[in-house]
Design a protein around this motif. Structure first.
Motif, PDB file in Angstrom:
ATOM      1  N   LEU A   1       0.815  -1.213   0.000  1.00  0.00           N
ATOM      2  CA  LEU A   1       0.000   0.000   0.000  1.00  0.00           C
ATOM      3  C   LEU A   1       0.851   1.265   0.000  1.00  0.00           C
ATOM      4  O   LEU A   1       0.368   2.334  -0.383  1.00  0.00           O
ATOM      5  N   ALA A   2       2.106   1.164   0.418  1.00  0.00           N
ATOM      6  CA  ALA A   2       3.002   2.318   0.277  1.00  0.00           C
ATOM      7  C   ALA A   2       3.176   2.666  -1.193  1.00  0.00           C
ATOM      8  O   ALA A   2       3.236   3.845  -1.565  1.00  0.00           O
ATOM      9  N   ALA A   3       3.238   1.656  -2.049  1.00  0.00           N
ATOM     10  CA  ALA A   3       3.348   1.904  -3.487  1.00  0.00           C
ATOM     11  C   ALA A   3       2.099   2.595  -4.017  1.00  0.00           C
ATOM     12  O   ALA A   3       2.177   3.434  -4.921  1.00  0.00           O
ATOM     13  N   VAL A   4       0.938   2.270  -3.452  1.00  0.00           N
ATOM     14  CA  VAL A   4      -0.309   2.931  -3.854  1.00  0.00           C
ATOM     15  C   VAL A   4      -0.235   4.424  -3.526  1.00  0.00           C
ATOM     16  O   VAL A   4      -0.585   5.274  -4.353  1.00  0.00           O
ATOM     17  N   ALA A   5       0.223   4.750  -2.327  1.00  0.00           N
ATOM     18  CA  ALA A   5       0.326   6.157  -1.937  1.00  0.00           C
ATOM     19  C   ALA A   5       1.303   6.909  -2.828  1.00  0.00           C
ATOM     20  O   ALA A   5       1.054   8.061  -3.216  1.00  0.00           O
TER      21      ALA A   5
END
Length: 361
Positions: free
Chosen positions: A348-352
């Motif tokens: 989810l860090a990649a999503v942000a």
């Protein structure tokens, strides 16, 4: 476009994230070093976000440019403190929110507990000019049935505290914890509207008039109707589309001011909004023409038909059609976020980080 086109202003709440995608509490620093070229920037409740505000603009091209300039200016200010701005309505990653050190915000945190502590949510507020409060209330009484499709178009918050919420707009769920948030009844007159606001303040359960969080309200600062139902839009194009449709709704409602306003129960409006937040553009919505489920594509098409005459007169129909086409082909922002997560193996860090990129595209 007619010479009398209503001006529009767009306020966007943007998340401040670090280069790892985690929300970072740097609003005080960013605002403290902001320069005039960065444009109008303001605090929100949390140190992990900023608000931009466009000047009033009359053409859709000007509105689109101002939205992009606002985002670019916010990023220029954030750059000085190692942060990025991300048009995320909720953080994909878990967070510990940091309340802005101002008396009103600290009072809200003390009074409203977890509701305030977890309000790291970002919306988009569209201000559309009205002649006066009489016209404004006539508009409020007529646009309510069409606010849920605006929420569906903007849906941009599938994640909450590090997990998939199952919603396209979980921001709308978190925001509905506020006791004054949501749809409203018909008011009929400015006097009835202002009496309702004064009555809420008189209960002592909100701090002041600024905490009257109706999905659409008369602005206390400007001669506008303020439509507040939407998530902040991932794409500047979607924010432009939202602004165009909001203006179309206001113009259409104002032209119908001499006709009876629809009498839709608030509980039906609230349920339609819940459905829009749950499904976004990926499932059925509640059709304001029948109050029965219908595919999102059909309901959004009905919204465009409802405001078509106004869009034609404003010169906005072709642009709205093109922007909608892009949204249908690319999917709503919640769908995009989920596809990014899948491609990154659930990171989810990649999503942000990708959302921060998309904010400035």
């Amino acid at each position: 476009m007619t010479d009398s086109a209503r001006s529009v202003g767009v306020e966007e709440e943007l998340m401040l994230v670090g280069h790892d995608g985690t929300p970072v509490p740097r609003a005080r620093d960013v605002l403290g070093s902001a320069e005039p070229a960065d444009g109008p920037l303001e605090h929100e409740l949390m140190e992990e976000q900023l608000e931009t505000a466009t000047p009033p603009r009359s053409t859709l091209k000007e509105i689109a440019t101002a939205i992009r300039e606002g985002r670019a200016g916010a990023q220029a200010a954030a750059d000085r403190h190692g942060a990025r701005v991300a048009a995320l309505a909720t953080s994909p990653l878990a967070f510990d929110g940091t309340t802005v050190d101002k008396l009103r915000y600290l009072a809200a945190r003390a009074e409203f507990g977890l509701t305030a502590r977890e309000q790291l949510t970002s919306g988009c507020h569209v201000h559309v000019a009205v002649a006066d409060d009489t016209e404004g209330v006539a508009v409020l009484d007529r646009i309510g049935p069409w606010l849920a499709p605006l929420l569906a178009l903007s849906a941009n918050s599938p994640y909450w505290m590090g997990v998939d919420s199952g919603y396209a707009s979980f921001r709308s769920q978190v925001w509905s914890r506020w006791h004054t948030a949501g749809p409203t009844r018909r008011f009929g007159t400015p006097e009835a509207y202002h009496a309702a606001v004064e009555g809420l303040v008189a209960t002592g359960t909100i701090l002041d008039e600024g905490m009257v969080y109706f999905d659409a309200r008369l602005s206390a600062r400007y001669p506008t109707v303020e439509i507040r139902v939407a998530d902040v839009c991932l794409s500047a194009d979607t924010a432009t589309l939202l602004a165009a449709l909001a203006r179309g709704l206001v113009e259409t409602a104002a032209r119908a001011a001499d006709s009876p306003a629809p009498d839709v129960p608030v509980e039906v409006l609230r349920t339609a909004l819940w459905r829009a937040g749950r499904s976004g553009l990926g499932g059925d919505l509640v059709d304001p023409r029948t109050w029965r489920p219908a595919p999102a594509h059909d309901v959004v098409g009905a919204l465009v038909d409802h405001v078509r005459e106004a869009l034609v007169d404003l010169g906005d129909l072709d642009a709205v059609t093109e922007l909608l086409g892009g949204l249908w082909s690319g999917g709503d922002a919640a769908t995009r976020q989920r596809s990014w997560a899948a491609a990154a193996g659930g990171d989810l860090a990649a999503v942000a980080r990708r959302a921060a990129d998309a904010t400035l595209e």
